[in-house]
Design a protein around this motif. Sequence first.
Motif, PDB file in Angstrom:
ATOM      1  N   GLN A   3      -8.020   1.221  10.536  1.00 19.38           N
ATOM      2  CA  GLN A   3      -7.032   2.051  11.230  1.00 19.38           C
ATOM      3  C   GLN A   3      -5.727   2.025  10.455  1.00 19.38           C
ATOM      4  O   GLN A   3      -5.270   0.963  10.020  1.00 19.38           O
ATOM      5  N   LEU A   4      -5.157   3.203  10.292  1.00 23.54           N
ATOM      6  CA  LEU A   4      -3.872   3.366   9.624  1.00 23.54           C
ATOM      7  C   LEU A   4      -3.005   4.224  10.526  1.00 23.54           C
ATOM      8  O   LEU A   4      -3.413   5.323  10.907  1.00 23.54           O
ATOM      9  N   LEU A   5      -1.828   3.721  10.863  1.00 27.31           N
ATOM     10  CA  LEU A   5      -0.954   4.432  11.794  1.00 27.31           C
ATOM     11  C   LEU A   5       0.424   4.580  11.193  1.00 27.31           C
ATOM     12  O   LEU A   5       1.163   3.592  11.072  1.00 27.31           O
ATOM     13  N   ALA A  24      -1.495  -1.103   9.200  1.00 32.34           N
ATOM     14  CA  ALA A  24      -2.918  -1.145   8.874  1.00 32.34           C
ATOM     15  C   ALA A  24      -3.637  -2.212   9.680  1.00 32.34           C
ATOM     16  O   ALA A  24      -3.068  -3.284   9.967  1.00 32.34           O
ATOM     17  N   SER A  25      -4.880  -1.956  10.016  1.00 32.27           N
ATOM     18  CA  SER A  25      -5.711  -2.939  10.706  1.00 32.27           C
ATOM     19  C   SER A  25      -7.179  -2.659  10.401  1.00 32.27           C
ATOM     20  O   SER A  25      -7.531  -1.572   9.945  1.00 32.27           O
ATOM     21  N   LYS A  76       2.698  -8.559   7.267  1.00 30.52           N
ATOM     22  CA  LYS A  76       2.756  -7.694   8.443  1.00 30.52           C
ATOM     23  C   LYS A  76       1.725  -6.563   8.385  1.00 30.52           C
ATOM     24  O   LYS A  76       1.703  -5.705   9.274  1.00 30.52           O
ATOM     25  N   ASN A  77       0.899  -6.558   7.346  1.00 34.48           N
ATOM     26  CA  ASN A  77      -0.095  -5.488   7.175  1.00 34.48           C
ATOM     27  C   ASN A  77       0.535  -4.105   7.271  1.00 34.48           C
ATOM     28  O   ASN A  77       0.001  -3.210   7.937  1.00 34.48           O
ATOM     29  N   THR A  78       1.655  -3.942   6.610  1.00 32.67           N
ATOM     30  CA  THR A  78       2.421  -2.699   6.727  1.00 32.67           C
ATOM     31  C   THR A  78       2.834  -2.183   5.356  1.00 32.67           C
ATOM     32  O   THR A  78       3.291  -2.928   4.501  1.00 32.67           O
ATOM     33  N   ARG A  98      -5.773   4.205   2.381  1.00 30.06           N
ATOM     34  CA  ARG A  98      -6.292   3.039   1.685  1.00 30.06           C
ATOM     35  C   ARG A  98      -6.884   3.511   0.363  1.00 30.06           C
ATOM     36  O   ARG A  98      -7.587   4.536   0.303  1.00 30.06           O
ATOM     37  N   THR A  99      -6.632   2.745  -0.665  1.00 29.89           N
ATOM     38  CA  THR A  99      -6.991   3.163  -2.022  1.00 29.89           C
ATOM     39  C   THR A  99      -7.764   2.045  -2.692  1.00 29.89           C
ATOM     40  O   THR A  99      -7.277   0.922  -2.776  1.00 29.89           O
TER      41      THR A  99
END
Lengths: 118, 107
Positions: A3-5, A24-25, A76-78, A98-99
Amino acid sequence: EVQLLESGGGLVQPGGSLRLSCAASGFTFSSYGMSWVRQAPGKGLEWVSFISGSGVGTSYADSVKGRFTISRDNSKNTLYLQMNSLTAEDTAVYYCARTYSGYVLDSWGQGTLVTVSS
Amino acid sequence: DIQMTQSPSSLSASVGDRVTITCRASQGITNYLAWYQQKPGKVPKLLIYAASTLQSGVPSRFSGSGSGTDFTLTISSLQPEDVATYYCQRSNSAPFTFGPGTKVDIK
């Protein structure tokens, strides 16, 4: 599930600044490079910037070089995109993606709209 | 910088038709070529990478080929849900330029 927000879009005046975020998660964030891609209204896709998983390696499209800065906080996965000196030509939906190996964009966020207008 | 072109810019075909889209790089990119599908109002989706490798979950009617400067995306039997714009993208080194897109609809 990946998931990307994205967040942080909005209306900004010409010459102004904005910072986009992408939370990201669902995957090990630090193991992947990340990209920003934009799409102006009714237009095609334009790659904007890339950052490596460690954050050490970055690259930019000529159209934003010197004005935009990509960064990430792996704790922070950001992912971030700092946008300065904005012009009307920067008006677009901005996607984070995501790459992975070969710079392939395998998962995309829903996008956030940036409108540059007075 | 390497430029990416696509042809045609749009096409209209019947359900069941074989559809071919061409992407050309201004310089050789070996097989560092990806294809994306963007349905109207939706987020782009990766279809094919490394010129011919189908992304997991993508229907087998999609295929890619090519190397160097010339690449093709083929839909073997066009379905109504394939109405979309298709983009190629170089994926070897920055800038990771997209092609201008090919819009596919149903006749």
